[in-house]
Design an enzyme around this catalytic site. Structure first.
Site, short mmCIF file in Angstrom:
data_model
loop_
_atom_site.label_atom_id
_atom_site.label_comp_id
_atom_site.label_asym_id
_atom_site.label_seq_id
_atom_site.Cartn_x
_atom_site.Cartn_y
_atom_site.Cartn_z
N LYS A 181 4.67 0.37 9.44
CA LYS A 181 4.70 1.67 8.76
C LYS A 181 4.09 2.76 9.62
O LYS A 181 4.55 3.89 9.63
CB LYS A 181 3.93 1.58 7.44
CG LYS A 181 4.79 1.12 6.29
CD LYS A 181 4.03 1.21 4.99
CE LYS A 181 3.20 -0.03 4.76
NZ LYS A 181 2.48 -0.08 3.50
N ARG A 231 5.56 -12.93 9.56
CA ARG A 231 6.22 -11.64 9.33
C ARG A 231 7.56 -11.61 10.04
O ARG A 231 7.73 -12.22 11.09
CB ARG A 231 5.46 -10.43 9.88
CG ARG A 231 4.03 -10.49 10.08
CD ARG A 231 3.45 -9.33 10.88
NE ARG A 231 3.95 -8.01 10.59
CZ ARG A 231 3.41 -7.19 9.69
NH1 ARG A 231 2.39 -7.57 8.97
NH2 ARG A 231 3.91 -5.99 9.51
N GLU A 280 0.86 -1.17 0.00
CA GLU A 280 0.00 0.00 0.00
C GLU A 280 0.91 1.23 0.00
O GLU A 280 1.83 1.29 0.82
CB GLU A 280 -0.88 -0.02 1.25
CG GLU A 280 -1.83 1.16 1.26
CD GLU A 280 -2.78 1.21 2.44
OE1 GLU A 280 -2.76 0.30 3.29
OE2 GLU A 280 -3.54 2.20 2.50
P1 ATP Z 1 2.77 -2.39 7.92
O1 ATP Z 1 2.12 -3.16 9.01
O2 ATP Z 1 4.19 -2.07 8.20
O3 ATP Z 1 2.00 -1.19 7.46
P2 ATP Z 1 1.60 -3.80 5.80
O4 ATP Z 1 1.51 -5.27 5.77
O5 ATP Z 1 0.35 -3.06 6.10
O6 ATP Z 1 2.80 -3.41 6.71
P3 ATP Z 1 1.74 -3.53 2.98
O7 ATP Z 1 2.15 -2.36 2.20
O8 ATP Z 1 0.34 -3.99 2.92
O9 ATP Z 1 2.16 -3.22 4.46
O10 ATP Z 1 2.73 -4.75 2.71
C1 ATP Z 1 3.05 -5.25 1.45
C2 ATP Z 1 3.49 -6.68 1.59
O11 ATP Z 1 4.59 -6.78 2.49
C3 ATP Z 1 2.38 -7.54 2.15
O12 ATP Z 1 2.29 -8.72 1.37
C4 ATP Z 1 2.80 -7.83 3.55
O13 ATP Z 1 2.33 -9.08 3.96
C5 ATP Z 1 4.33 -7.79 3.45
N1 ATP Z 1 4.90 -7.42 4.75
C6 ATP Z 1 4.63 -6.32 5.48
N2 ATP Z 1 5.30 -6.34 6.64
C7 ATP Z 1 6.03 -7.48 6.66
C8 ATP Z 1 6.92 -8.09 7.60
N3 ATP Z 1 7.21 -7.51 8.77
N4 ATP Z 1 7.49 -9.26 7.27
C9 ATP Z 1 7.22 -9.84 6.08
N5 ATP Z 1 6.38 -9.33 5.16
C10 ATP Z 1 5.78 -8.17 5.44
MG MG Z 2 -1.36 -3.77 4.55
#
Ligand code: ATP
Ligand code: MG
Length: 561
Positions: free
Chosen positions: A277, A267, A41
């Site tokens: 984020k 994760r 995102e």
């Molecule tokens: P955050 O919680 O930091 O906002 P998010 O999952 O909401 O992370 P996205 O932009 O949706 O952020 O993430 C894009 C991809 O990265 C998704 O497939 C998500 O599962 C993966 N991802 C995000 N954080 C991690 C992590 N700590 N370890 C592994 N993969 C991750």
């Molecule tokens: Mg997300």
């Protein structure tokens, strides 16, 4: 072109359950080739957790000669920006990956998503609901109690079609109505209790501007986007495991030829830092750091600015592996991967961070000497290591009263100056307070490039000839937090655990050979660590600014012993 999985996987590859699934799917002919995607995102900069996901998705596509898409999940207009979207593309490229074709956006599919919603309504599988968010929460039930049907659940198809069209046309206020999937309010899985799939939100969207005032929800959008792109393996983190039945429900109930399978992995959580984020944005907004790319940040842009290499980060991702069990990793694992990579490639030069002046009392006739930039990489070339009457050494390399086993300089003792002469300390000059402010030393002229006669000199220290040394700003980084899991206690603001000593700026000295280094040039400063010229503030030939990337040894491990 087809490839056998065993040939596709490089010898260094560590197998994991996802690779096993892919290999089975290729072997059985279920898929002829694979398509994965990385779906961020654009609501912040990518962090080290995303790096894990990028290495996984793009790495699988590479290894199995498939494709990986970069798709922005841009369904939350208020939080998303062009700046974030651009930074994400730059980070993926910098990590060394190339997505298939153009960048894709969930918003490219808004019209089709809308049409699929109409299909669900026509099938009696979606309805417009007027409950307020509070009422909806109340009707939803709990983990132990089933939910109740909304009074609007029984609306006719015709009424729902009409209301949904009017939602799109902007006839209702933000939040006044939603479109919900009609699944099962008594499902033990709360995600299946008639989830909202569209909401009304008048917000300017970075791609579609003001064209839409209704936006599809993530769960609804994601599975359809995957299917439209022909994704074979939709890999996400474990918190989406309970959403998988909804992913499948949507695809099972619309007319779409492709049904990707979702697989979840754990994760990455990295000790002494934060991988969220939202939290990282808080650090930026509250100015605890200088920005998203502050070298202390676990963002990809922060790690880059600090001097981490893409190769090192990819190696880290390989070492931590992919599984469904907890992936809580110590920073030392990341630092070790970076250090090992830099050891192989970074030219080695001399710098002095905490200088002590040395006067050579017999410098007449002393000579400079050529030295390689890297002992195992002659292709990096050589430079001249100058000598002079006045030198700088590291203050720590002298001890008036040496501890046991001391191999560095002490009154009357000898050391080798790196790439130069054997030097003896004849006298320590002190100020009125008794502090050593200068050493008076002499060299053995017979030791340039050869061992001294009749004695062994064990210690080697680095130095600079004052006349040729250049001043440099040196930024020494330490961990951003003082505890391994700063965000583990809901009642304590994680900012309370910020390390006040995470950044120390000192004025140091560097050898002349680095004078024209471009921004983002990495070096080993011998005996001190790996350093990188700052991407933003370093000026070749002008103000020199170095970031300490990582120390030569894991100093934290030592402290704990
Ligand atoms: P955050 O919680 O930091 O906002 P998010 O999952 O909401 O992370 P996205 O932009 O949706 O952020 O993430 C894009 C991809 O990265 C998704 O497939 C998500 O599962 C993966 N991802 C995000 N954080 C991690 C992590 N700590 N370890 C592994 N993969 C991750
Ligand atoms: Mg997300």
């Amino acid at each position: 072109m087809s490839s056998t999985p065993s040939a596709a996987a490089s010898p260094a590859t560590i197998s994991n359950f996802i690779r096993n699934i892919i290999e089975a799917d290729l072997a059985s002919g279920k898929h002829r080739s694979i398509v994965t995607r990385f779906p961020p995102e654009p609501n912040g900069y990518l962090h080290v957790g995303h790096a894990k996901s990028i290495c996984l998705n793009f790495g699988l596509a590479q290894d199995y000669r498939g494709k990986c898409n970069l798709r922005f999940d841009d369904t939350n207009p208020e939080k998303e920006s062009e700046e974030y979207a651009l930074s994400i593309q730059e980070d993926v490229r910098w990590l060394g990956f190339r997505w298939d074709g153009e960048v894709r956006w969930a918003s490219d599919y808004f019209e089709r998503l809308y049409q699929f919603a109409i299909e669900l309504i026509q099938k009696g599988l979606a309805y417009v609901d007027d409950l307020t968010p509070e009422q909806m929460r109340e009707y939803r039930g709990t983990l132990t109690e089933p939910g109740r049907n909304s009074p609007y659940r029984g609306r006719s198809v015709a009424e729902n079609l009409d209301l949904f069209a009017r939602m799109r046309n902007g006839e209702f206020a933000d939040g006044a109505k939603v479109l919900r999937a009609k699944i099962d309010m008594a499902s033990p899985n709360i995600n299946l209790r008639d989830p909202v799939i569209y909401r009304i939100r008048r917000a300017h969207h970075i791609r579609t501007g003001d064209r839409w005032c209704i936006y599809p929800m993530y769960d609804y959008t994601h599975c359809i986007s995957d299917a439209l792109e022909g994704i074979t393996h939709s890999i996400c983190t474990l918190e989406f495991e309970d959403h998988r039945p909804l992913y499948d429900w949507v695809l099972d109930n619309i007319t779409i030829p492709c049904h990707p399978r979702q697989y979840e992995f754990s994760r990455l959580e990295l000790h002494y830092t934060i991988t969220s984020k939202r939290r990282l944005l808080q650090l930026v907004n509250q100015k605890h750091v200088s920005g998203w790319d502050d070298p202390r940040m676990p963002t990809i842009s922060g790690m880059r600015r600090r001097g981490y290499t893409p190769e090192g980060i990819r190696e880290f991702a390989r070492r931590i592996g992919v599984s469904k069990s907890e992936n809580s990793v110590d920073m030392a694992v990341l630092e070790a991967a970076i250090r090992e990579d830099l050891e192989l490639r970074a030219p080695r030069v001399m710098a002095v961070i905490n200088p002590l002046k040395v006067t050579i009392t017999n410098a007449d006739g002393a000579q400079a000497r050529e030295a390689d930039f890297h002992p195992n990489m002659p292709e990096l070339g050589k430079r001249v290591v100058p000598f002079g009457k006045e030198l700088l050494i590291e203050a720590d390399d002298f001890a008036e009263v040496p501890p046991a086993g001391w191999k560095r300089l002490t009154p009357g003792g000898e050391i080798r100056l790196r790439h130069s002469y054997v030097m003896r300390c004849d006298e320590a000059v002190k100020d009125a307070a008794g502090k050593v402010i200068e050493l008076r030393c002499s060299i053995d002229h017979n030791t340039l490039g050869k061992n001294p006669e009749g004695r062994k000199v064990k210690g080697v220290i680095h130095f600079l000839a004052c006349e040729h040394a250049l001043p440099a700003e040196i930024r020494l980084y330490d961990r951003l937090f003082t505890v391994p899991e700063p965000d583990s206690d809901r009642d304590v603001d994680f900012c309370k655990h910020l390390n006040p000593a995470s950044l120390t700026v000192v004025q140091g000295w560097v050898e002349n050979s680095v004078k024209d280094a471009a921004p983002e040039t990495r070096y080993q400063f011998e005996r001190l660590g790996y350093f990188c010229t700052d991407r933003r503030d370093h000026q070749p030939g002008g103000k020199l600014v170095f970031n300490r990337t990582v120390t030569l040894k894991d100093s934290w491990a030592k402290e704990q012993n």
